[in-house]
Design a protein around this motif. Structure first.
Motif, mmCIF file in Angstrom:
data_model
loop_
_atom_site.group_PDB
_atom_site.id
_atom_site.type_symbol
_atom_site.label_atom_id
_atom_site.label_comp_id
_atom_site.label_asym_id
_atom_site.label_seq_id
_atom_site.Cartn_x
_atom_site.Cartn_y
_atom_site.Cartn_z
ATOM 1 N N ALA A 94 0.870 -1.156 -0.084
ATOM 2 C CA ALA A 94 0.044 -0.001 -0.037
ATOM 3 C C ALA A 94 0.761 1.225 0.129
ATOM 4 C CB ALA A 94 -0.763 -0.064 1.204
ATOM 5 N N MET A 95 2.035 1.182 0.948
ATOM 6 C CA MET A 95 2.971 2.277 0.782
ATOM 7 C C MET A 95 3.587 2.477 -0.386
ATOM 8 S SD MET A 95 4.318 5.187 2.306
ATOM 9 C CE MET A 95 3.506 4.862 4.102
ATOM 10 N N LYS A 123 12.708 6.252 2.016
ATOM 11 C CA LYS A 123 12.430 6.547 3.456
ATOM 12 C C LYS A 123 11.037 5.710 3.626
ATOM 13 C CE LYS A 123 11.377 10.578 6.395
ATOM 14 N NZ LYS A 123 11.206 12.011 6.279
ATOM 15 N N ASN A 124 10.199 5.608 2.821
ATOM 16 C CA ASN A 124 8.605 5.244 3.072
ATOM 17 C C ASN A 124 8.811 3.637 2.706
ATOM 18 O OD1 ASN A 124 7.803 7.510 3.947
ATOM 19 N ND2 ASN A 124 7.523 8.236 1.933
ATOM 20 N N HIS A 129 9.968 0.909 9.092
ATOM 21 C CA HIS A 129 9.889 -0.214 10.227
ATOM 22 C C HIS A 129 9.459 -1.504 9.338
ATOM 23 C CE1 HIS A 129 7.724 -2.780 12.949
ATOM 24 N NE2 HIS A 129 8.619 -2.511 13.724
ATOM 25 N N ASP A 130 8.511 -1.392 8.379
ATOM 26 C CA ASP A 130 8.062 -2.890 7.853
ATOM 27 C C ASP A 130 9.142 -3.108 6.732
ATOM 28 O OD1 ASP A 130 5.387 -2.827 8.894
ATOM 29 O OD2 ASP A 130 4.546 -1.763 7.225
ATOM 30 N N GLY A 131 9.836 -2.282 6.015
ATOM 31 C CA GLY A 131 10.956 -2.568 5.351
ATOM 32 C C GLY A 131 12.232 -3.223 6.047
#
Length: 245
Positions: A94-95, A123-124, A129-131
């Motif tokens: 989603a990101m 960055k995103n 955190h998920d990455g």
């Protein structure tokens, strides 16, 4: 039966059904909240302990549920692990698509726009955190339990490269870039964007905004040297003429 009687019976039936409906909705929300609590707790435990080291008892304690509740939802630890990876992947995708929607569409200021895009991507999607979570799990558990990451292999990095390939193809079609193989260009763009950050990311660090900007700028300038259109030479002609004269 009169209309008044039918309306009265319908109202009585509705009143009797309402508590059950409300209870069902309340139960569903409770079950959903409980599942999310289990997934969040499991993600934390798996990240710290790895798949082999994580225990259902520890996950249950962190989620404030019973051991049996976890088994009722997920049957076994492997099923829970796959559900955690898929949950993180859904958020990550989603990101990713949100960031991809900001890809530059013109060549007005391509270096700055691609640099800003590379910053957002790192960055995103990569340094968030998920990455970090997915990267750590793949590094520590991928070789021993490759089947647990099948969904990640299918839905993870491949989506980014496929989407970037299409976006670079769009710029090339407009004459902004000169690219023969869009997949190669997409992989190189991602690799260049991570080049200056790789060691920091490997050690679990989080780059500052300044470090992200510098890494992205270096990456884009190198990328455009390979795939950008040749610089306009018209302004150099008078100088060349003077030298030759």
């Amino acid at each position: 039966m009169s209309k008044t009687s039918r309306r009265l019976i319908f109202a009585l039936m509705k009143d009797r059904m309402t508590p059950a409906v409300r209870m069902t909705g309340h139960t569903q929300r409770g079950q959903c909240a409980k599942r999310m609590s289990i997934l969040d707790a499991a993600a934390d435990v798996f990240c710290r302990q790895g798949f082999a080291g994580a225990s259902i008892d520890e996950i249950a304690a962190a989620a404030c549920v019973s051991r049996q509740t976890i088994y009722n939802h997920y049957r076994e630890k492997e099923t829970l692990f796959v559900a955690v990876v898929e949950d993180v992947m859904n958020r990550a995708n989603a990101m990713l698509f949100s960031v991809l929607s900001s890809f530059p569409d013109s060549a007005d200021d391509l270096e700055d726009e691609l640099t800003a895009f590379a910053v957002r991507l790192n960055k995103n999607c990569i340094c968030n955190h998920d990455g970090k979570f997915l990267r750590k799990l793949v590094q520590t558990e991928g070789e021993r339990y490759p089947h647990l990451f099948e969904s990640w292999r299918q839905q993870g990095p491949g989506k980014l490269i496929t989407a970037l390939s299409a976006l670079f193809a769009r710029l090339a079609h407009k004459g902004t870039l000169i690219i023969d193989d869009f997949d190669v260009a997409a992989r190189q763009f991602v690799a260049l964007g991570n080049a200056d950050l790789q060691m920091m990311i490997l050690l679990g660090g989080t780059p500052t905004d300044e470090e992200l900007e510098k890494a992205a700028r270096n990456a884009v300038r190198t990328f455009l040297k390979a795939y950008g259109r040749p610089a306009e030479k018209a302004g150099m002609q008078p100088q060349l003429a003077a030298i030759s004269g």
